[in-house]
Design a protein around this motif. Sequence first.
Motif, PDB file in Angstrom:
ATOM      1  N   GLU A 195      -0.028   9.552 -15.095  1.00 15.80           N
ATOM      2  CA  GLU A 195      -0.501  10.877 -14.572  1.00 15.80           C
ATOM      3  C   GLU A 195       0.408  11.237 -13.512  1.00 15.80           C
ATOM      4  O   GLU A 195       1.005  12.191 -13.080  1.00 15.80           O
ATOM      5  N   ARG A 196       0.436  10.471 -12.396  1.00 14.57           N
ATOM      6  CA  ARG A 196       1.142  10.666 -11.313  1.00 14.57           C
ATOM      7  C   ARG A 196       2.771  10.697 -11.420  1.00 14.57           C
ATOM      8  O   ARG A 196       3.140  11.512 -10.590  1.00 14.57           O
ATOM      9  N   LEU A 197       3.245  10.238 -12.424  1.00 12.05           N
ATOM     10  CA  LEU A 197       4.561  10.377 -12.769  1.00 12.05           C
ATOM     11  C   LEU A 197       4.803  11.631 -13.334  1.00 12.05           C
ATOM     12  O   LEU A 197       6.000  12.271 -13.298  1.00 12.05           O
ATOM     13  N   GLY A 198       3.809  12.209 -13.644  1.00  9.15           N
ATOM     14  CA  GLY A 198       3.892  13.778 -14.452  1.00  9.15           C
ATOM     15  C   GLY A 198       4.287  13.836 -15.824  1.00  9.15           C
ATOM     16  O   GLY A 198       4.875  14.649 -16.087  1.00  9.15           O
ATOM     17  N   TRP A 208      14.732   7.331  -9.797  1.00  9.67           N
ATOM     18  CA  TRP A 208      14.182   5.826  -9.738  1.00  9.67           C
ATOM     19  C   TRP A 208      13.245   5.606  -8.451  1.00  9.67           C
ATOM     20  O   TRP A 208      12.275   5.205  -8.582  1.00  9.67           O
ATOM     21  N   TYR A 209      13.868   6.191  -7.548  1.00  5.10           N
ATOM     22  CA  TYR A 209      13.169   5.890  -6.012  1.00  5.10           C
ATOM     23  C   TYR A 209      11.764   6.746  -6.323  1.00  5.10           C
ATOM     24  O   TYR A 209      10.727   6.242  -5.942  1.00  5.10           O
ATOM     25  N   PHE A 210      11.554   7.711  -6.890  1.00  2.00           N
ATOM     26  CA  PHE A 210      10.320   8.409  -7.170  1.00  2.00           C
ATOM     27  C   PHE A 210       9.384   7.721  -8.159  1.00  2.00           C
ATOM     28  O   PHE A 210       8.154   7.395  -7.961  1.00  2.00           O
ATOM     29  N   VAL A 211      10.047   6.954  -9.185  1.00  2.00           N
ATOM     30  CA  VAL A 211       9.336   6.301  -9.831  1.00  2.00           C
ATOM     31  C   VAL A 211       8.685   4.914  -9.242  1.00  2.00           C
ATOM     32  O   VAL A 211       7.735   4.666  -9.270  1.00  2.00           O
ATOM     33  N   GLU A 212       9.751   4.534  -8.471  1.00  2.00           N
ATOM     34  CA  GLU A 212       9.232   3.168  -7.792  1.00  2.00           C
ATOM     35  C   GLU A 212       8.197   3.318  -6.753  1.00  2.00           C
ATOM     36  O   GLU A 212       7.244   2.634  -6.569  1.00  2.00           O
ATOM     37  N   LYS A 213       8.242   4.593  -6.070  1.00  2.00           N
ATOM     38  CA  LYS A 213       7.503   4.807  -4.908  1.00  2.00           C
ATOM     39  C   LYS A 213       6.044   5.172  -5.678  1.00  2.00           C
ATOM     40  O   LYS A 213       4.830   4.416  -4.948  1.00  2.00           O
ATOM     41  N   THR A 214       6.034   5.496  -6.669  1.00  2.00           N
ATOM     42  CA  THR A 214       4.786   5.939  -7.380  1.00  2.00           C
ATOM     43  C   THR A 214       4.131   4.653  -7.888  1.00  2.00           C
ATOM     44  O   THR A 214       2.807   4.574  -7.680  1.00  2.00           O
ATOM     45  N   LEU A 215       4.834   3.857  -8.439  1.00  2.00           N
ATOM     46  CA  LEU A 215       4.371   2.607  -9.011  1.00  2.00           C
ATOM     47  C   LEU A 215       3.772   1.680  -7.670  1.00  2.00           C
ATOM     48  O   LEU A 215       2.724   1.322  -8.201  1.00  2.00           O
ATOM     49  N   ARG A 216       4.266   1.770  -6.756  1.00  2.00           N
ATOM     50  CA  ARG A 216       3.967   1.032  -5.506  1.00  2.00           C
ATOM     51  C   ARG A 216       2.455   1.739  -5.003  1.00  2.00           C
ATOM     52  O   ARG A 216       1.541   1.026  -4.633  1.00  2.00           O
ATOM     53  N   GLN A 217       2.468   3.066  -4.888  1.00  2.00           N
ATOM     54  CA  GLN A 217       1.310   3.821  -4.468  1.00  2.00           C
ATOM     55  C   GLN A 217       0.026   3.496  -5.140  1.00  2.00           C
ATOM     56  O   GLN A 217      -0.750   2.974  -4.654  1.00  2.00           O
ATOM     57  N   VAL A 218       0.443   3.778  -6.491  1.00  3.31           N
ATOM     58  CA  VAL A 218      -0.795   3.500  -7.103  1.00  3.31           C
ATOM     59  C   VAL A 218      -1.195   2.097  -7.553  1.00  3.31           C
ATOM     60  O   VAL A 218      -2.509   1.691  -7.345  1.00  3.31           O
ATOM     61  N   SER A 219      -0.449   1.085  -7.491  1.00  5.63           N
ATOM     62  CA  SER A 219      -0.444  -0.363  -7.226  1.00  5.63           C
ATOM     63  C   SER A 219      -1.612  -0.766  -6.053  1.00  5.63           C
ATOM     64  O   SER A 219      -2.636  -1.325  -6.124  1.00  5.63           O
ATOM     65  N   SER A 220      -1.192  -0.206  -4.877  1.00  6.35           N
ATOM     66  CA  SER A 220      -2.213  -0.287  -3.856  1.00  6.35           C
ATOM     67  C   SER A 220      -3.439   0.410  -3.756  1.00  6.35           C
ATOM     68  O   SER A 220      -4.412  -0.048  -3.512  1.00  6.35           O
ATOM     69  N   LEU A 221      -3.393   1.431  -4.465  1.00 11.86           N
ATOM     70  CA  LEU A 221      -4.702   2.243  -4.668  1.00 11.86           C
ATOM     71  C   LEU A 221      -5.740   1.435  -5.362  1.00 11.86           C
ATOM     72  O   LEU A 221      -6.966   1.474  -5.284  1.00 11.86           O
TER      73      LEU A 221
END
Length: 424
Positions: free
Chosen positions: A151-154, A19-32
């Motif tokens: 893509e980033r979630l793999g 869950w943390y991995f998914v949540e972190k990815t969501l946050r990162q891409v959103s800011s990008l």
Amino acid sequence: MVNAVRGTKDILPEEIPLWYFVEKTLRQVSSLFGFKEIRTPIFEKTEVFLRSIGAETDIVNKEMYTFFDRGGDSITLRPEMTAPVVRAVIQNNLLAYDSLLRLWYYGPLFRYERPQKGRLRQFHQYGAELIGSSEPEADAEIILLAKEIVERLGIAEYKLLLNSIGNKASRQQYKQQLILYFEKYADCLSNESRERLKKNPLRILDSKDERDLEIIKNCPKIYDYFDKESIEHYNRTKELLALNNINFQETPLLVRGLDYYTHTVFEFQSPLLGAQDSFGGGGRYNELFSEFGFKKEVPAIGFAFGIERILLILESQHSISYEESPYTYIAYNKPEFLPRVYELARLLRKNNIPTLFDMQKKSLKAQMKDANKYGVKFVIIIGDDEMKNNTITIKDMEKSLQNTYTSEKGIETILNSYLPNEDN
Ligand code: AMP
């Protein structure tokens, strides 16, 4: 034994790292993409959803958790997030500060659906809303954002389905033609589709019923009823996606469940999911702001991903995310040594080093076993000698080496070897 409500699920500690991995990815891409988070309440006045989602949709008809609160107001646990976000944008006058809003949200939603794999009554969504542009560039940007997340979630196996349902005028015309067509076959349609024929004919196209599918095969095609604006918007959106090398599958029957969509609609599907194969989707909603009585039209587009379905995909791909193990465990052989244990734990934790110790009066041997189970890097042992000499013994669990140091030197050794996990 009292169990959890049907269709709800505990998320256990062992599942949390993913869950943390998914949540972190969501946050990162959103800011990008320059999107900012918005958090709205979990419940809203029922009206928020009645006005927006459409009275004849499955969600409003069958799936809402609606109740009267003690003040007699009709309240609904949010079944989706676009309507609450629009409500919040209007209420907080956010468009006055920025005419193009890039917003994202994340949190639990509630729908009274028949539970099955990938279908829950409390589930989570991440979503993004791009509010203020009617241009196809906005459609492309929101799909680019969604695609970057996938893509980033793999996620390895998936497809992106794309369609346009045109503007309101085109859709109105198409609806009429659909009604005329399906009425001819009314006797052969499934009960559900017959019901939809009266209330929401477009949704018949969503049917999975074998008999319906036969009839749907030859039904009028939406593109034939597009006016100039609808055609241009759709073509330009496809062009921009191609420009960005986005592969999509044009799907003329894709309509999606909610009433408020116009123009572009899209959906992400993965064969790794089984029957409930959609893990996200969205579309343009140019009329939603007016439905809320906002003074002017505000074109917008958004999408949402179902987090539980994304996790099902990642699990089926054996994607694993590890949580950092606690770093040190302080083992002590007498309760009187506790002040020393606390002193060391305080010092280590002050230096951001995850530190554990026993609270069940276990023997030293049992404590060592626990330390091993937790996978710590160091065990600090406080025995009689260590207490007497103001020393600490440090066992390096990976190397299986043990040394005794003065307290200061020992702590220094641990501090110097600690490399914090940058991910957390
Ligand atoms: P929707 O808001 O219906 O367009 O759904 C968007 C995404 O949310 C879907 O593609 C699913 O991944 C997820 N979703 C919708 N309903 C449920 C549910 N009852 N349980 C779990 N996930 C859901």
